[in-house]
Design an enzyme around this catalytic site. Sequence first.
Site, PDB file in Angstrom:
ATOM      1  N   TYR A  98       0.910  -1.344   0.068  1.00 24.08           N
ATOM      2  CA  TYR A  98      -0.097   0.099  -0.220  1.00 24.08           C
ATOM      3  C   TYR A  98       0.867   1.233  -0.103  1.00 24.08           C
ATOM      4  O   TYR A  98       0.657   2.425  -0.691  1.00 24.08           O
ATOM      5  CB  TYR A  98      -0.914  -0.015   1.151  1.00 24.08           C
ATOM      6  CG  TYR A  98      -1.971   1.015   1.080  1.00 24.08           C
ATOM      7  CD1 TYR A  98      -3.129   0.852   0.545  1.00 24.08           C
ATOM      8  CD2 TYR A  98      -1.841   2.387   1.546  1.00 24.08           C
ATOM      9  CE1 TYR A  98      -4.256   1.935   0.335  1.00 24.08           C
ATOM     10  CE2 TYR A  98      -2.587   3.297   1.425  1.00 24.08           C
ATOM     11  CZ  TYR A  98      -3.899   3.143   0.856  1.00 24.08           C
ATOM     12  OH  TYR A  98      -4.893   4.163   0.590  1.00 24.08           O
ATOM     13  N   PHE A 110      -7.636  21.265 -24.765  1.00 23.73           N
ATOM     14  CA  PHE A 110      -7.741  19.648 -24.706  1.00 23.73           C
ATOM     15  C   PHE A 110      -9.100  19.578 -24.122  1.00 23.73           C
ATOM     16  O   PHE A 110      -9.223  20.068 -22.878  1.00 23.73           O
ATOM     17  CB  PHE A 110      -6.707  19.074 -24.600  1.00 23.73           C
ATOM     18  CG  PHE A 110      -6.927  17.332 -24.432  1.00 23.73           C
ATOM     19  CD1 PHE A 110      -7.183  17.037 -25.702  1.00 23.73           C
ATOM     20  CD2 PHE A 110      -7.298  16.484 -23.494  1.00 23.73           C
ATOM     21  CE1 PHE A 110      -7.403  15.517 -26.085  1.00 23.73           C
ATOM     22  CE2 PHE A 110      -7.431  15.344 -23.693  1.00 23.73           C
ATOM     23  CZ  PHE A 110      -7.620  14.623 -25.060  1.00 23.73           C
ATOM     24  N   THR A 111      -9.803  18.696 -24.577  1.00 27.40           N
ATOM     25  CA  THR A 111     -11.364  18.424 -23.740  1.00 27.40           C
ATOM     26  C   THR A 111     -11.132  18.466 -22.042  1.00 27.40           C
ATOM     27  O   THR A 111     -11.672  19.045 -21.508  1.00 27.40           O
ATOM     28  CB  THR A 111     -11.881  17.314 -24.342  1.00 27.40           C
ATOM     29  OG1 THR A 111     -10.916  16.195 -24.342  1.00 27.40           O
ATOM     30  CG2 THR A 111     -12.107  17.393 -25.732  1.00 27.40           C
ATOM     31  N   ASP A 116       1.820  20.034 -20.651  1.00 25.87           N
ATOM     32  CA  ASP A 116       1.093  18.836 -20.877  1.00 25.87           C
ATOM     33  C   ASP A 116       1.907  17.956 -21.780  1.00 25.87           C
ATOM     34  O   ASP A 116       1.895  18.219 -23.090  1.00 25.87           O
ATOM     35  CB  ASP A 116      -0.595  19.321 -21.609  1.00 25.87           C
ATOM     36  CG  ASP A 116      -1.171  17.840 -21.877  1.00 25.87           C
ATOM     37  OD1 ASP A 116      -0.457  16.720 -21.920  1.00 25.87           O
ATOM     38  OD2 ASP A 116      -2.387  18.056 -22.209  1.00 25.87           O
ATOM     39  N   LYS A 146      -0.488   7.371 -23.727  1.00 26.80           N
ATOM     40  CA  LYS A 146       0.017   7.900 -24.989  1.00 26.80           C
ATOM     41  C   LYS A 146       1.490   7.398 -24.942  1.00 26.80           C
ATOM     42  O   LYS A 146       1.747   6.371 -25.216  1.00 26.80           O
ATOM     43  CB  LYS A 146      -0.274   9.227 -25.207  1.00 26.80           C
ATOM     44  CG  LYS A 146      -1.589   9.995 -24.577  1.00 26.80           C
ATOM     45  CD  LYS A 146      -2.644   9.354 -24.961  1.00 26.80           C
ATOM     46  CE  LYS A 146      -4.095   9.855 -24.436  1.00 26.80           C
ATOM     47  NZ  LYS A 146      -4.375  11.231 -24.117  1.00 26.80           N
ATOM     48  N   ARG A 192     -13.356  15.170 -34.029  1.00 27.25           N
ATOM     49  CA  ARG A 192     -12.744  16.256 -33.290  1.00 27.25           C
ATOM     50  C   ARG A 192     -13.377  17.659 -33.866  1.00 27.25           C
ATOM     51  O   ARG A 192     -12.591  18.272 -34.585  1.00 27.25           O
ATOM     52  CB  ARG A 192     -11.273  16.110 -33.271  1.00 27.25           C
ATOM     53  CG  ARG A 192     -10.872  15.063 -32.157  1.00 27.25           C
ATOM     54  CD  ARG A 192     -10.920  15.911 -30.678  1.00 27.25           C
ATOM     55  NE  ARG A 192     -10.553  14.752 -29.807  1.00 27.25           N
ATOM     56  CZ  ARG A 192     -11.271  14.308 -28.588  1.00 27.25           C
ATOM     57  NH1 ARG A 192     -12.543  14.881 -28.712  1.00 27.25           N
ATOM     58  NH2 ARG A 192     -10.666  13.972 -27.662  1.00 27.25           N
ATOM     59  N   PHE A 218     -19.057  14.658 -26.370  1.00 29.37           N
ATOM     60  CA  PHE A 218     -18.955  13.692 -27.479  1.00 29.37           C
ATOM     61  C   PHE A 218     -18.725  12.174 -27.080  1.00 29.37           C
ATOM     62  O   PHE A 218     -18.911  11.381 -27.785  1.00 29.37           O
ATOM     63  CB  PHE A 218     -17.532  13.992 -27.956  1.00 29.37           C
ATOM     64  CG  PHE A 218     -16.316  14.118 -26.984  1.00 29.37           C
ATOM     65  CD1 PHE A 218     -16.145  15.373 -26.143  1.00 29.37           C
ATOM     66  CD2 PHE A 218     -15.457  13.097 -26.915  1.00 29.37           C
ATOM     67  CE1 PHE A 218     -14.915  15.256 -25.334  1.00 29.37           C
ATOM     68  CE2 PHE A 218     -14.425  13.000 -25.851  1.00 29.37           C
ATOM     69  CZ  PHE A 218     -14.216  13.899 -25.303  1.00 29.37           C
TER      70      PHE A 218
HETATM   71  C1  LIG Z   1      -5.240  11.926 -23.313  1.00 32.34           C
HETATM   72  C2  LIG Z   1      -4.947  13.410 -23.031  1.00 32.34           C
HETATM   73  C3  LIG Z   1      -5.142  13.944 -21.816  1.00 32.34           C
HETATM   74  C4  LIG Z   1      -5.977  13.314 -20.665  1.00 32.34           C
HETATM   75  O1  LIG Z   1      -5.496  12.115 -20.220  1.00 32.34           O
HETATM   76  P1  LIG Z   1      -6.194  10.840 -20.052  1.00 32.34           P
HETATM   77  O2  LIG Z   1      -5.151   9.772 -19.642  1.00 32.34           O
HETATM   78  O3  LIG Z   1      -7.048  10.266 -21.057  1.00 32.34           O
HETATM   79  O4  LIG Z   1      -7.212  10.998 -18.712  1.00 32.34           O
HETATM   80  C5  LIG Z   1      -4.505  15.154 -21.414  1.00 32.34           C
HETATM   81  N1  LIG Z   1      -4.005  15.916 -22.501  1.00 32.34           N
HETATM   82  C6  LIG Z   1      -3.871  15.249 -23.523  1.00 32.34           C
HETATM   83  C7  LIG Z   1      -3.260  16.115 -24.842  1.00 32.34           C
HETATM   84  C8  LIG Z   1      -4.438  14.105 -23.990  1.00 32.34           C
HETATM   85  O5  LIG Z   1      -4.201  13.688 -25.026  1.00 32.34           O
END
Ligand SMILES: *Cc1c(COP(=O)(O)O)cnc(C)c1O
Length: 469
Positions: A83, A135-136, A226, A269, A393, A460
């Site tokens: 933990y 970004f969303t 980011d 990613k 998108r 979306f």
């Molecule tokens: C996917 C993504 C996020 C959010 O990450 P999650 O792992 O999906 O929560 C933030 N910024 C960018 C540019 C992304 O592509």
Amino acid sequence: MTTPKTFGQQLGRRSWAEPWKIKMVEPLTMTERPQREAALTAAGYNTFLLRSRDVYIDLLTDSGTSAMSDRQWAGMMLGDEAYAGSENYYHLEAAVQQYYGYKYLVPTHQGRGAEHLISRSAIKPGQYVPGNMYFTTTRLHQEMAGGIFVDVIGDVAHDPQDRSPFKGDIDISKLDALVAKEGAAKIAYISLAATVNMAGGQPVSMANVKALRAWCDTHGVKLYLDATRAVENAYFIQEREEGYADWGVADILRDFCGYTDGAWMSAKKDSLVNIGGWVAVNEWELFEEMRNLVVVFEGLHTYGGLAGRDMEAMAIGIKESVQDAYIRARIGQVRYLGMLLEEWGIPMMEPVGGHAIFLDARRFYPQLTQDDFPAQTLAAELYLDSGIRAMERGIVSAGRDPKTGDHHRPKLELTRLTIPRRVYTQAHMDVVAESVKAVFDARERVRGLTMTYEPKYLRFFQARFEPKA
Ligand SMILES: *Cc1c(COP(=O)(O)O)cnc(C)c1O
């Protein structure tokens, strides 16, 4: 008789191939058109609501869809599921410090968990958060923390036909204008994304991040990155920016991050894992605040909602992701698909970015208005044609303005074909290209969609549609 040429020869160069081979395979389902029609109707014409068993080539996202290496799978067996104080946490911390260069790490279950922590900790209600296109999930967390997003990306990013090499760059005169109007104290921080997903995976130049650093120092503003696709960004710098051709991608990444004060990451990613994320900063007070909050929302600060094995796979994935041969093949595959489509005159965002092809739905379907949801329509048509799953998108992803309640109306109306890392072959890319061509050839009979259900947040993902008669 002419000798057949490989694609590399047609381009006047020797071919290269992936620096890995396949050890395990996952069978795919092949479907017929009537099956796909039934599946898409059941899914409300939203590709997010399809069952993956009904999909042939899944280009919905590159998020969490990568193939892990044998080393990463071996690392999974070394999960220390304590933990507190898991050994794998320390491996991850060391990898982030070594390759990204930040001092203090907070792991999170994925990127949005990290965005939640940094937005809550670094934004005071009413402050502005300038960013290079939204970004969303990033923008939503900034808004939920009381921030006001301002787009400060250069104008070229909104033009799908502009071929500038660094369309992700921030236009510093837009920052100057914001400071002149509101004052630097009203800026929470600069939110810099590398590469810019919504602009088509377009990179940010080293020159721009250096200029931003200088600007932030002058105005006493923080710069957070980011870093979700910062490795892909580093590859573009190596390839396109003067003075970096002899640098390794790992060195470029480290240098780039060095101009920022911290970063958040969706490791799903670049880092080649199926789940995971982090936020890391150089400032102790901010770290303390986030390390405290993570306990409330994700889990203890040495696991952040992840299993020990997930952190181990991430630590190994980070090292694999910055290998030059790997990243060249990854971006090379995306570019291969792009070149086929370009040859056939398919309208898309150019130049081709790091992780995806973004088809330009406005030019694809000139007969549709934005209220007919052209990019959503194109994703539906692709699925019907061949079982390929893409993502909208455009106006649906952009959501509504929280103040006026109207649709945000982005200039770009794109359908994204996102390429998972180390998953599909060149033959799969050929099938995809041919399907896009078939849908393009049949474009004139298409009428668009009506939205029949709209959820409140990130619509979306769950919205439903019907074809127009
Ligand atoms: C996917 C993504 C996020 C959010 O990450 P999650 O792992 O999906 O929560 C933030 N910024 C960018 C540019 C992304 O592509």
